[in-house]
Design a protein around this motif. Structure first.
Motif: not given
Length: 584
Positions: A437-456
């Motif tokens: 939804i943020l991307e569709a509204e052209q709003t910048s974001f930075v996502a943090l995730e603690s699981r390496p597999k999901r990050v990849n």
């Protein structure tokens, strides 16, 4: 004659709608970007394509645009709407924060590119005035094509997107001085250059003051009146008046039309009418911008390209090499990151539509010969045509530089200078929904995730997600928490979420924090930790089940939504009061 002119206009409109409704979707199905698709359609359906065969086969006239010049004003509106909508996404605060990129990277890129291209043109035998004019014309890039590509790829608010926009804004500022110089270099020019520049500077300043005055004192009351008395129809009319009126003011002062539209969007973006305006203008912008790209295709001089193809190809290579090298250096100096510099430079390397205007003015004034103008126009047009390909190459190279070697030990790049973005902690199903939804509204974001597999997995899909524990202060600082607009925590681990809220609150006491909770007890703990708004899953699950139950009983969707919306407000109000009362 008037009747014949009307028939031609209607026929050309049908040809354009045929291209937009059938040809472009077919090309998109073949994975050809819409920008390139419209340019190709312009080549095929214009006077240099099927139009050149109408003498042998008259029936082809029904499949071609007979009068491309008549479409030019409507095509220009597409560019104005594009810049207006970009202005809506920014603010004066964000623009001021970009001043270093606008005047630093933009000034360095434009000046050095113009000098180097001019030197090459002079070395191959052109006169000094012609070389200077050609250097300035080719140093600029296509605002319409570049920004449309960034919007299509949801990259307009990315670091590369902001860098590209900054350079393009500076190039728009150069429009008036370059046109003044073109007139001065003309054989018939009589006024002194210094006087013309001073007059242009005064006119430009007066135009900017007029637009800012109207925007600050008249814009909001005008839109309120339209919304109160006329509804959506009057709102659209008022929006069109704002866009075109601001563009006319800047154009009358010798500045570019696009700059006026951008300033109008910037001012309207500060009002409560921003989102409604975006929705109303989007269909107009897409269609008219497509018409603009078709006129670019129709304006390409294919006979000259084919006749002098070795010169055109060599000129294209030199143009891209010079502008690429300069843009990479300029963007690297002012962004500090090679991946961002590469991605922005490949977007800025091709020439822009303004080259056609400058070369036409130079040709009329005798500064460049018709043959020279035709060759340079062919090089500029061909470079614009390959802009989507250049964009893809830039993205691929940027990703190669944006790997573990440039990331910290925790896997996150340094976004400490980022402003106005959203930090998403947790990138599971809920986090991805928020990100979409943020991307569709052209709003910048930075996502943090603690699981390496999901990050990849997520990074392979193109998401800006990084490995990192959001409860650690140094990770949040790299994610740009000091400049973040808010934080959204979507993790389902109760202990981790509470720790993250406490850490964020110690760094940014006033930053809004929205948190996902498991139940009412968890919500109380999160409010006590410092969360601003908590979404308990049990409430949403109950509301969704109630909505489905009402629909099974025969309630229509509109009535069901109204009941559920009222109940949602009540439930959240009670949950918030209860949680805060127990936490205090």
């Amino acid at each position: 004659m008037q009747h014949a002119g009307q028939e031609i206009l209607i026929k050309d409109a049908i040809v354009f709608l045929f291209a937009a409704g059938l040809v472009i979707p077919a090309l998109r199905y073949c994975r050809i970007p819409s920008v390139l698709g419209f340019i190709l359609a312009g080549i095929a359906l214009g006077p240099i394509g099927l139009g050149s065969l109408t003498h042998q086969w008259p029936f082809l006239s029904y499949l071609t645009m007979s009068d491309p010049a008549a479409a030019a004003p409507f095509a220009e509106l597409g560019v104005l709407f594009l810049l207006f909508l970009l202005g809506l996404e920014l603010s004066f605060k964000k623009l001021w924060e970009m001043r270093r990129l606008v005047f630093g990277a933009g000034g360095l890129q434009a000046s050095i590119s113009a000098v180097l291209i001019g030197i090459v043109a002079y070395m191959i035998g052109l006169t000094a005035p012609a070389a200077a004019l050609i250097g300035l014309a080719l140093a600029l890039s296509s605002t319409a094509i570049v920004m449309q590509l960034l919007i299509d790829d949801h990259r307009a608010t990315s670091p590369a997107g902001r860098t590209g926009l900054s350079v393009l804004l500076f190039q728009d500022i150069l429009v008036a001085p370059i046109l003044i110089l073109a007139g001065f270099l003309s054989r018939d020019a009589t006024p002194a250059l210094s006087g013309a520049i001073l007059q242009a500077a005064f006119n430009g300043f007066a135009a900017l003051v007029a637009i800012l005055f109207i925007g600050h004192f008249l814009l909001r009351p005008l839109f309120r009146l339209a919304a109160t008395t006329g509804g959506r129809d009057f709102m659209i009319a008022t929006t069109l008046l704002t866009v075109v009126g601001a563009a006319v003011i800047t154009a009358s002062a010798g500045l570019s039309l696009a700059l006026g539209a951008f300033l109008a969007g910037l001012m309207l973006g500060e009002t409560e009418f921003k989102h409604q305006t975006e929705v109303d203008l989007e269909p107009f912008k897409s269609l008219l911008l497509g018409l603009f790209f078709m006129t670019v295709g129709m304006g390409l001089d294919l006979p000259t390209m084919f006749k002098y193809w070795p010169i055109v190809i060599l000129g294209l290579i030199l143009l891209l090499v010079i502008k690429l090298a300069v843009a990479i250096i300029a963007c690297r100096i002012f962004t500090g990151k090679m991946s961002t510099a590469l991605e922005a430079a490949f977007l800025l390397a091709p020439a822009g539509e303004f080259a056609f205007v400058v070369l036409a003015a130079g040709s009329e004034g005798g500064v460049v010969t018709p043959k020279e103008a035709a060759l340079i126009t062919a090089i500029a047009g061909l470079s614009m045509m390959i802009t989507p390909l250049m964009s893809k190459i830039g993205q691929i190279l940027a990703k190669r530089f944006d790997v573990e070697g440039e990331e910290s030990a925790e896997g996150i790049n340094n976004y400490s200078d980022l402003e106005g973005h959203v930090i998403i902690a947790g990138f599971g199903r809920v986090g991805q929904t928020v990100a979409r939804i943020l991307e569709a509204e052209q709003t910048s974001f930075v996502a943090l995730e603690s699981r390496p597999k999901r990050v990849n997995i997520m990074r392979k899909e193109g998401w800006r997600v990084y490995l990192g524990d959001a409860a650690r202060k140094e990770i949040l600082e790299k994610a740009g928490i000091q400049g973040a607009a808010m934080a959204v925590l979507t993790l389902d681990d109760a202990g981790s979420v509470e720790a993250i809220v406490r850490t964020m609150r110690t760094i940014r006491p006033q930053m809004p924090i929205i948190v996902r909770a498991n139940d009412a007890i968890h919500a109380r703990e999160l409010y006590a930790a410092g969360a601003d708004f908590v979404v308990p899953e049990t409430i949403e699950a109950g509301l969704q089940m109630a909505s489905r139950t009402l629909q099974e009983f025969g309630y229509d969707s509109e009535t069901s939504r109204g009941i559920i919306a009222h109940e949602r407000d009540r439930e959240y109000k009670l949950a918030t009061q209860d949680a805060k009362a127990n936490s205090s």
